[in-house]
Design an enzyme around this catalytic site. Structure first.
Site, PDB file in Angstrom:
ATOM      1  N   HIS A  81      29.592  39.833  -9.088  1.00 17.18           N
ATOM      2  CA  HIS A  81      28.944  38.763  -9.856  1.00 17.18           C
ATOM      3  C   HIS A  81      27.459  38.756  -9.556  1.00 17.18           C
ATOM      4  O   HIS A  81      26.998  39.370  -8.595  1.00 17.18           O
ATOM      5  CB  HIS A  81      29.583  37.400  -9.537  1.00 17.18           C
ATOM      6  CG  HIS A  81      29.375  36.922  -8.128  1.00 17.18           C
ATOM      7  ND1 HIS A  81      29.843  37.608  -7.023  1.00 17.18           N
ATOM      8  CD2 HIS A  81      28.756  35.812  -7.637  1.00 17.18           C
ATOM      9  CE1 HIS A  81      29.536  36.938  -5.924  1.00 17.18           C
ATOM     10  NE2 HIS A  81      28.861  35.853  -6.262  1.00 17.18           N
ATOM     11  N   HIS A 118      25.189  36.726  -8.309  1.00 18.63           N
ATOM     12  CA  HIS A 118      24.451  35.975  -7.307  1.00 18.63           C
ATOM     13  C   HIS A 118      23.612  36.991  -6.531  1.00 18.63           C
ATOM     14  O   HIS A 118      24.020  38.149  -6.373  1.00 18.63           O
ATOM     15  CB  HIS A 118      25.389  35.219  -6.358  1.00 18.63           C
ATOM     16  CG  HIS A 118      25.798  33.871  -6.880  1.00 18.63           C
ATOM     17  ND1 HIS A 118      26.976  33.254  -6.541  1.00 18.63           N
ATOM     18  CD2 HIS A 118      25.154  33.013  -7.732  1.00 18.63           C
ATOM     19  CE1 HIS A 118      27.063  32.078  -7.155  1.00 18.63           C
ATOM     20  NE2 HIS A 118      25.972  31.908  -7.880  1.00 18.63           N
ATOM     21  N   ASP A 175      22.906  37.580  -3.435  1.00 17.69           N
ATOM     22  CA  ASP A 175      23.407  38.273  -2.243  1.00 17.69           C
ATOM     23  C   ASP A 175      24.347  39.424  -2.592  1.00 17.69           C
ATOM     24  O   ASP A 175      24.746  40.196  -1.715  1.00 17.69           O
ATOM     25  CB  ASP A 175      24.073  37.285  -1.254  1.00 17.69           C
ATOM     26  CG  ASP A 175      25.148  36.412  -1.867  1.00 17.69           C
ATOM     27  OD1 ASP A 175      25.047  36.093  -3.066  1.00 17.69           O
ATOM     28  OD2 ASP A 175      26.098  36.037  -1.151  1.00 17.69           O
ATOM     29  N   HIS A 176      24.702  39.565  -3.888  1.00 17.99           N
ATOM     30  CA  HIS A 176      25.598  40.645  -4.325  1.00 17.99           C
ATOM     31  C   HIS A 176      24.923  41.621  -5.286  1.00 17.99           C
ATOM     32  O   HIS A 176      25.555  42.591  -5.693  1.00 17.99           O
ATOM     33  CB  HIS A 176      26.837  40.061  -4.995  1.00 17.99           C
ATOM     34  CG  HIS A 176      27.610  39.155  -4.083  1.00 17.99           C
ATOM     35  ND1 HIS A 176      28.751  39.544  -3.420  1.00 17.99           N
ATOM     36  CD2 HIS A 176      27.357  37.875  -3.682  1.00 17.99           C
ATOM     37  CE1 HIS A 176      29.187  38.543  -2.664  1.00 17.99           C
ATOM     38  NE2 HIS A 176      28.353  37.524  -2.803  1.00 17.99           N
ATOM     39  N   HIS A 211      34.988  31.381  -9.262  1.00 15.90           N
ATOM     40  CA  HIS A 211      33.727  31.139  -8.563  1.00 15.90           C
ATOM     41  C   HIS A 211      32.840  30.319  -9.502  1.00 15.90           C
ATOM     42  O   HIS A 211      33.274  29.941 -10.589  1.00 15.90           O
ATOM     43  CB  HIS A 211      33.105  32.493  -8.193  1.00 15.90           C
ATOM     44  CG  HIS A 211      32.006  32.428  -7.177  1.00 15.90           C
ATOM     45  ND1 HIS A 211      32.052  31.636  -6.056  1.00 15.90           N
ATOM     46  CD2 HIS A 211      30.815  33.104  -7.105  1.00 15.90           C
ATOM     47  CE1 HIS A 211      30.936  31.826  -5.357  1.00 15.90           C
ATOM     48  NE2 HIS A 211      30.172  32.690  -5.977  1.00 15.90           N
ATOM     49  N   ASP A 257      33.660  36.318  -3.183  1.00 17.09           N
ATOM     50  CA  ASP A 257      33.232  35.056  -3.780  1.00 17.09           C
ATOM     51  C   ASP A 257      34.235  34.482  -4.775  1.00 17.09           C
ATOM     52  O   ASP A 257      34.084  34.562  -5.993  1.00 17.09           O
ATOM     53  CB  ASP A 257      31.839  35.225  -4.419  1.00 17.09           C
ATOM     54  CG  ASP A 257      30.766  35.360  -3.354  1.00 17.09           C
ATOM     55  OD1 ASP A 257      31.099  35.823  -2.255  1.00 17.09           O
ATOM     56  OD2 ASP A 257      29.609  34.985  -3.618  1.00 17.09           O
ATOM     57  N   HIS A 292      31.132  38.602   4.491  1.00 17.09           N
ATOM     58  CA  HIS A 292      30.472  37.538   3.723  1.00 17.09           C
ATOM     59  C   HIS A 292      30.523  36.216   4.492  1.00 17.09           C
ATOM     60  O   HIS A 292      31.041  35.205   4.031  1.00 17.09           O
ATOM     61  CB  HIS A 292      31.151  37.412   2.341  1.00 17.09           C
ATOM     62  CG  HIS A 292      30.388  36.585   1.347  1.00 17.09           C
ATOM     63  ND1 HIS A 292      30.533  35.215   1.265  1.00 17.09           N
ATOM     64  CD2 HIS A 292      29.478  36.906   0.406  1.00 17.09           C
ATOM     65  CE1 HIS A 292      29.766  34.746   0.295  1.00 17.09           C
ATOM     66  NE2 HIS A 292      29.106  35.749  -0.239  1.00 17.09           N
TER      67      HIS A 292
END
Ligand SMILES: [Zn+2]
Ligand SMILES: [Zn+2]
Length: 302
Positions: free
Chosen positions: A62, A64, A66-67, A140, A203, A261
């Site tokens: 996804h 976000h 941090d990914h 999520h 997530d 994570h």
């Protein structure tokens, strides 16, 4: 042939002094898949002694940061290093605008063969050199997909059975290709070697697809953002606790569990293991940056 996950980053939300944003490089023989390149992934690969050139595809759960904030650097590096083969990129189709921005985040000499292959619905499947790559939607705060790689079953020749039928030398290859040799069929002299499998779940709150992705896999990499004390918040924002992740592994028959994570709110990472251990009797790995996690050995019946 190498089958392992190189862990490049293990922090949720923000990096810490010891944990980079996410990033996981799966090596499954010749199939090399980069999952969720967070910010700094290019440098983490350098620190891990890994080049971008073997990467065959990139999977984003996804959009976000941090990914996915590391995607521009990785794509530009693939171009700079003149990677000759196409690199497929999978990501939630609903996040197309984010992909488009990251794909062309800055100016560079763009000569790589990057093949966008977005994921939508629950029927996505791509055939890879390692087997079938599938994806299922998770739960999520924005569209998110988990991934699974499933190697097909193979057959392993049994020397004692071959000898019993007086088959040796080039005749073995002939039998494997044709499926039979005279009166002897392949299943008389071989046994099924179950394929290995891998799942990547990031997530998400608990939902059926978490279990569907993890079902019977040899190696599961799964988010473990929170501890029990923050369970209600985890449910509210679409995340898992260490205990929930471990219970998924138990109920799904996972062989080896990798927790990652982690929220930076906890100082002592061993607490994740303390809460996961009562739920799952198999091997648990608390992911650390730059760690290599091998697939578990095939069981003796294989
Ligand atoms: Zn995250
Ligand atoms: Zn997220």
């Amino acid at each position: 042939m190498t089958r392992e996950v190189a862990v490049l980053g293990t922090a949720s939300q923000v990096p810490t002094r010891h944990r980079n944003h996410n990033g996981y490089l799966l090596r499954f023989d010749d199939e090399v898949i980069l999952f969720d390149p967070g910010e700094g992934t290019q440098r983490q690969m350098l620190m891990a002694g890994l080049a971008v050139s073997p990467i065959t595809r990139i999977c984003i759960t996804h959009f976000h940061g941090d990914h996915s904030l590391g995607l521009p650097g990785i794509l530009q590096r693939i171009s700079l290093d003149k990677v000759p083969h196409p690199v497929a990129v999978h990501y939630p189709a609903q996040g197309q605008e984010f992909y488009d921005r990251l794909r062309h985040a800055t100016s560079y000499w763009d000569n790589a063969d990057i093949v966008p292959a977005p994921v939508a619905g629950a029927t996505f499947a791509a055939e890879t050199s390692a087997g079938r790559l599938t994806a299922l939607p998770l739960w999520h705060s924005l569209p998110t997909y988990g991934y699974r790689l499933t190697e097909p079953d193979g057959r392993r020749m049994v020397p004692a059975l071959l000898a019993e039928h007086h088959i040796d030398g080039p005749a073995v290859g002939e039998l494997q290709r044709a499926g039979r040799l005279g009166d002897v069929t392949l299943d008389q002299v071989s046994v099924i070697r179950p394929g290995q499998s891998f799942a990547f779940v990031m997530d998400t709150g608990l939902c059926d697809n978490v279990y569907a992705l993890a079902e019977g896999v040899d190696l599961l990499v799964i988010e473990s953002t929170f501890l029990n004390e923050d369970k209600s918040m985890a449910e509210m924002v679409g995340h898992l606790t260490a205990a929930q992740a471990a219970a998924v592994a138990r109920e799904s028959g996972v062989r080896k569990l990798v927790l990652s994570h982690f929220s930076q709110r906890y100082q002592d990472a061993s607490r994740f293991l303390d809460e996961a251990r009562p739920e799952f009797a198999g091997e648990i790995v608390l992911a650390e940056d730059l760690m290599r996690v091998p697939f578990p050995a095939r069981t003796s019946s294989e």
